[in-house]
Write a protein that holds these residues in place. Structure first.
Motif, PDB file in Angstrom:
ATOM      1  N   GLY A 110       2.181  -0.804  -6.617  1.00 58.86           N
ATOM      2  CA  GLY A 110       3.432  -1.410  -6.183  1.00 58.86           C
ATOM      3  C   GLY A 110       3.259  -2.217  -4.898  1.00 58.86           C
ATOM      4  N   GLY A 111       2.493  -1.697  -3.967  1.00 56.21           N
ATOM      5  CA  GLY A 111       2.207  -2.435  -2.732  1.00 56.21           C
ATOM      6  C   GLY A 111       1.437  -3.701  -3.004  1.00 56.21           C
ATOM      7  N   LEU A 112       0.450  -3.608  -3.872  1.00 55.12           N
ATOM      8  CA  LEU A 112      -0.352  -4.785  -4.233  1.00 55.12           C
ATOM      9  C   LEU A 112       0.519  -5.828  -4.939  1.00 55.12           C
ATOM     10  N   ALA A 113       1.361  -5.382  -5.862  1.00 56.70           N
ATOM     11  CA  ALA A 113       2.247  -6.306  -6.584  1.00 56.70           C
ATOM     12  C   ALA A 113       3.220  -6.975  -5.624  1.00 56.70           C
ATOM     13  N   LEU A 114       3.735  -6.223  -4.665  1.00 53.47           N
ATOM     14  CA  LEU A 114       4.647  -6.804  -3.688  1.00 53.47           C
ATOM     15  C   LEU A 114       3.943  -7.861  -2.851  1.00 53.47           C
ATOM     16  N   ALA A 115       2.721  -7.558  -2.425  1.00 54.80           N
ATOM     17  CA  ALA A 115       1.956  -8.524  -1.640  1.00 54.80           C
ATOM     18  C   ALA A 115       1.725  -9.807  -2.425  1.00 54.80           C
TER      19      ALA A 115
END
Length: 118
Positions: A110-115
């Protein structure tokens, strides 16, 4: 210089882990280790976010290896899971082990997708 950045990040991350764990324990008051679960999932999300941003090696040393490395804790996760087994709370131990790994992976994604979306 890099080792100093890692050390500085860790000097901030470790007390944050302690304070969050303590605050969660006081509020929840459960046999399940929600504090450790919370910092591990949050740290996984943050590290995923950092990995997806155009951060330089200094920022990754400070925030990734230092802060996130000290914020999250595999050793406490392992210890608390074993303590749950020893006290007869096997369903909680299984939930902790499976839930922590699955939630951590999902949070990092989720963090990677948000970035990437930013």
């Amino acid at each position: 210089m890099t080792i100093l950045l890692v050390g500085l990040g860790a000097a901030i991350g470790a007390p944050v882990r302690y304070l969050v764990d303590r605050a969660v324990r006081e509020r929840v008051g459960s046999a399940f280790p929600w504090g450790t679960f919370a910092v591990n999932v949050a740290g996984s999300f943050l590290l995923g976010l950092l990995a997806g941003l155009p951060a330089g090696p200094g920022a990754m040393a400070l925030a990734g290896s230092g802060f996130c490395g000290a914020l999250t804790t595999y050793s406490t996760f392992g210890y608390e899971t074993l303590r749950l087994i020893e006290t007869g709370a096997r369903p909680h131990a299984l939930l902790n082990a499976a839930g922590s790994v699955a939630s951590g992976l999902c949070a990092a994604y989720g963090g990677l997708a948000l970035a990437y979306a930013l």
